[in-house]
Scaffold this motif. Structure first.
Motif, PDB file in Angstrom:
ATOM      1  N   UNK A 181       0.860  -1.177   0.000  1.00 49.26           N
ATOM      2  CA  UNK A 181       0.000   0.000   0.000  1.00 49.26           C
ATOM      3  C   UNK A 181       0.901   1.233   0.000  1.00 49.26           C
ATOM      4  N   UNK A 182       0.397   2.290  -0.573  1.00 48.36           N
ATOM      5  CA  UNK A 182       1.139   3.548  -0.619  1.00 48.36           C
ATOM      6  C   UNK A 182       0.174   4.693  -0.362  1.00 48.36           C
ATOM      7  N   UNK A 241       5.087  -5.457   0.924  1.00 47.97           N
ATOM      8  CA  UNK A 241       6.178  -6.040   0.151  1.00 47.97           C
ATOM      9  C   UNK A 241       6.334  -5.351  -1.206  1.00 47.97           C
ATOM     10  N   UNK A 242       7.549  -4.906  -1.470  1.00 53.96           N
ATOM     11  CA  UNK A 242       7.854  -4.255  -2.742  1.00 53.96           C
ATOM     12  C   UNK A 242       8.581  -5.266  -3.615  1.00 53.96           C
ATOM     13  N   UNK A 285       5.343  -3.219  -7.742  1.00 56.80           N
ATOM     14  CA  UNK A 285       6.077  -1.996  -8.080  1.00 56.80           C
ATOM     15  C   UNK A 285       5.171  -0.917  -8.675  1.00 56.80           C
ATOM     16  N   UNK A 286       4.126  -1.311  -9.359  1.00 58.10           N
ATOM     17  CA  UNK A 286       3.238  -0.307  -9.963  1.00 58.10           C
ATOM     18  C   UNK A 286       2.584   0.564  -8.890  1.00 58.10           C
ATOM     19  N   UNK A 287       2.364   0.011  -7.709  1.00 61.43           N
ATOM     20  CA  UNK A 287       1.779   0.799  -6.614  1.00 61.43           C
ATOM     21  C   UNK A 287       2.732   1.929  -6.227  1.00 61.43           C
ATOM     22  N   UNK A 288       4.016   1.618  -6.106  1.00 59.91           N
ATOM     23  CA  UNK A 288       5.004   2.654  -5.780  1.00 59.91           C
ATOM     24  C   UNK A 288       5.118   3.664  -6.913  1.00 59.91           C
ATOM     25  N   UNK A 289       5.185   3.196  -8.143  1.00 58.24           N
ATOM     26  CA  UNK A 289       5.324   4.100  -9.279  1.00 58.24           C
ATOM     27  C   UNK A 289       4.129   5.040  -9.397  1.00 58.24           C
TER      28      UNK A 289
END
Length: 109
Positions: free
Chosen positions: A5-6, A22-23, A28-32
């Protein structure tokens, strides 16, 4: 299934992205996406709070490098804060800690 989650918060002149979970290749798309949102406010700097990050795989590292580049291209600085555990170990082993500004305050182990 891995989950990340971000949460993006805007402050005067900077943005904070808090990530939890977990990344890895699946998240990764959540962070991006969160970083894109954080940069939309044209901040002077972006802080990524990784206190609640429980895992970071190789694709996660790649995503962190990508958001670092995105911040630089947007004319702002990026800082990782509360680096600990697996992420700290991976950054140390790979020496990628040199690529980031890292807040010296550590999460208690």
């Amino acid at each position: 299934m891995t989950i990340l989650t971000a949460d993006v918060r805007f402050h005067d002149g900077y943005s904070v992205v808090r990530v939890a979970g977990e990344l890895d290749v699946n998240t990764t798309s959540t962070l991006l996406d969160a970083m894109e949102t954080a940069l939309s406010n044209r901040p002077r700097f972006v802080e990524i709070d990784v206190a609640a990050l429980t895992f970071c795989g190789s694709e996660g590292l790649r995503a962190l490098l990508h958001v670092q580049r995105a911040a630089l291209q947007a004319g702002c600085r990026l800082r990782l804060c509360h680096v600990h555990g697996v992420l700290q170990r991976v950054l140390d082993v790979t020496q990628l800690y040199k690529a980031f500004t890292i807040d010296p305050v550590q999460v208690p182990r």
